[in-house]
Design a protein around this motif. Sequence first.
Motif, mmCIF file in Angstrom:
data_model
loop_
_atom_site.group_PDB
_atom_site.id
_atom_site.type_symbol
_atom_site.label_atom_id
_atom_site.label_comp_id
_atom_site.label_asym_id
_atom_site.label_seq_id
_atom_site.Cartn_x
_atom_site.Cartn_y
_atom_site.Cartn_z
ATOM 1 N N PHE A 334 3.824 19.382 -64.735
ATOM 2 C CA PHE A 334 4.903 18.753 -63.982
ATOM 3 C C PHE A 334 6.140 18.656 -64.876
ATOM 4 O O PHE A 334 6.041 18.450 -66.082
ATOM 5 N N THR A 335 7.258 18.739 -64.261
ATOM 6 C CA THR A 335 8.519 18.724 -65.003
ATOM 7 C C THR A 335 8.923 17.279 -65.282
ATOM 8 O O THR A 335 8.983 16.450 -64.353
ATOM 9 N N PRO A 336 9.126 16.906 -66.594
ATOM 10 C CA PRO A 336 9.584 15.551 -66.909
ATOM 11 C C PRO A 336 10.987 15.340 -66.394
ATOM 12 O O PRO A 336 11.842 16.210 -66.516
ATOM 13 N N ILE A 337 11.200 14.155 -65.793
ATOM 14 C CA ILE A 337 12.511 13.867 -65.236
ATOM 15 C C ILE A 337 13.151 12.641 -65.902
ATOM 16 O O ILE A 337 14.274 12.278 -65.554
ATOM 17 N N GLY A 338 12.442 11.964 -66.861
ATOM 18 C CA GLY A 338 13.010 10.816 -67.556
ATOM 19 C C GLY A 338 11.938 9.939 -68.189
ATOM 20 O O GLY A 338 10.756 10.303 -68.222
ATOM 21 N N THR A 339 12.369 8.791 -68.676
ATOM 22 C CA THR A 339 11.437 7.846 -69.297
ATOM 23 C C THR A 339 11.649 6.468 -68.728
ATOM 24 O O THR A 339 12.732 6.146 -68.222
ATOM 25 N N PHE A 348 7.332 11.972 -64.725
ATOM 26 C CA PHE A 348 7.265 13.387 -64.296
ATOM 27 C C PHE A 348 7.580 13.489 -62.805
ATOM 28 O O PHE A 348 7.338 12.563 -62.037
ATOM 29 N N SER A 349 8.080 14.652 -62.439
ATOM 30 C CA SER A 349 8.330 14.958 -61.019
ATOM 31 C C SER A 349 7.010 15.119 -60.309
ATOM 32 O O SER A 349 6.019 15.550 -60.902
ATOM 33 N N ASN A 350 7.001 14.757 -59.045
ATOM 34 C CA ASN A 350 5.762 14.928 -58.277
ATOM 35 C C ASN A 350 5.598 16.357 -57.775
ATOM 36 O O ASN A 350 4.649 16.680 -57.077
#
Length: 505
Positions: A334-339, A348-350
């Motif tokens: 999954f692509t990380p989108i932030g913390t 992570f993006s769903n």
Amino acid sequence: MYLVSFHLPDGKGRSDLLKNKEKQMKVKISIICCVLFGILATQAQEKKWTLRECLEYALENNITIKQSELNVDNAAIDKSDALGNFLPSLNAQASNFWRSGLATDPITNTNRTATFRTSSYGVNLGITLFDGLRNVKQFQRAKLNKLLSQYNLGKSKDDIALFIANSYLQVLLNKESLKVIEKQHEITLEQLKRTKDLVDAGVLPQGDLLEIEATFADELTRIVQAENAVLIARVGLAQTLLIKDYEKFDIADQDYLVPSASILNKSIDEIRSSAREARYEVQIAEQNKLIAEKDLEIARGAYYPTLSGSFGYNTSEVGNNTFEAAGIDPDEPFTPIGTVEGTGETVFSNRPNFLLREVGPTPFIEQLYQNDALSYGLSLNVPIFNGFATRNNVKRAKINVRRTEFQLEQAALDLDSNVYQAYLDAKGSAEAYEASLVAVKAQERAYEYAKDRYDVGRTNAFDFSQSKFRLENAQSNEVQAKFDYIFKIKVLELYFGIKLADIKL
């Protein structure tokens, strides 16, 4: 009993005999062919043109008539244009472009340096639903203009035919005048011989012979002049007909009878009424007036709004490679989108993080189906202000209508005047011809009386020559009056509505 013996030639002699016969036969055939060719050539050179042939040739070859026929063809094309304004316009377009350098990838919608090829295709249809009825008026105007061009063609044919007929009659007149002089010259020649005998016998004085000789010489001069007049008239007619070999051109020698003057029994009002219906001058002026009125209606149509409809179909295609999913990235599903603030935990993006791989371009037909689109709609254009252009065009059209009304009125007046003048000319020429016949008969009696007196020596050669000259002059006047009468009667018949092609001379 008698015995007849003869010797046949031997083989060689018989062969020579046959050869000689063949040569003689060839010579005879050659002579016959030459004679026939000469006869045909002479007949071709001696062709005599009738008035009917001259008229038909002129109507077929005259340049002015050909130009009028082109105007008729052009008017038919204008009518086709006006009819086409009612039909929708259909246009198709196709394009294919290459672009190299930094550009937006039409597949991924990202900027990258590469060479891209794209193509697009479309079909567009447009139709005018309402334009102030200007298309309707344009079509009506085109029909009027076509009829006008046909009237102009008819007038050109009548004018050319009338000019040809006048030129033809002029040749006949000059020929008849020449015959009169030649006939009188034959009489003078006989009189000259007789006078010479009488002078030699001492019956008449030498002065009478000199007077006859002077008359004889004068007639020779007038014969030359008359022959030259015939040649000039004949060449002029040939040049009018656009005949290049005008030196060999000649008309048929016919005896044209004086036409019936029944047209003169009709009233001038009857002839004028028929002329207004049959002559092209008034019809042309009427058509010009109708066209001007139609132009005014077209100009007024610009005040109204214009409603148009359109329909379009467009599609496109890209020739570059595409990308497709090759599975989920095992290292980063999954692509990380932030913390998360405070804990520092990664969010992570769903949506799964797919790996992409480059493949060939999508099939051409499939792309056309995927990228097609339809467009349709209406367009309304309402004129509000255009710098007085429409209003001024309407004013100009009104002025032109008034101008054509005056032209129609003037054409009717001119036609009435021409008909009345033609009627008076025909009546005057009829009276002049009748008077010339009476004058010829009187001069013939006077000449016979003078001749009888001269033959017995009761009058001199001068008085006799004067009597003969007066007779010749009366006969020339009779010929001129005859053909002038024929022409003016035919002109009046034309005004009455009889076509020149139906007029018999």
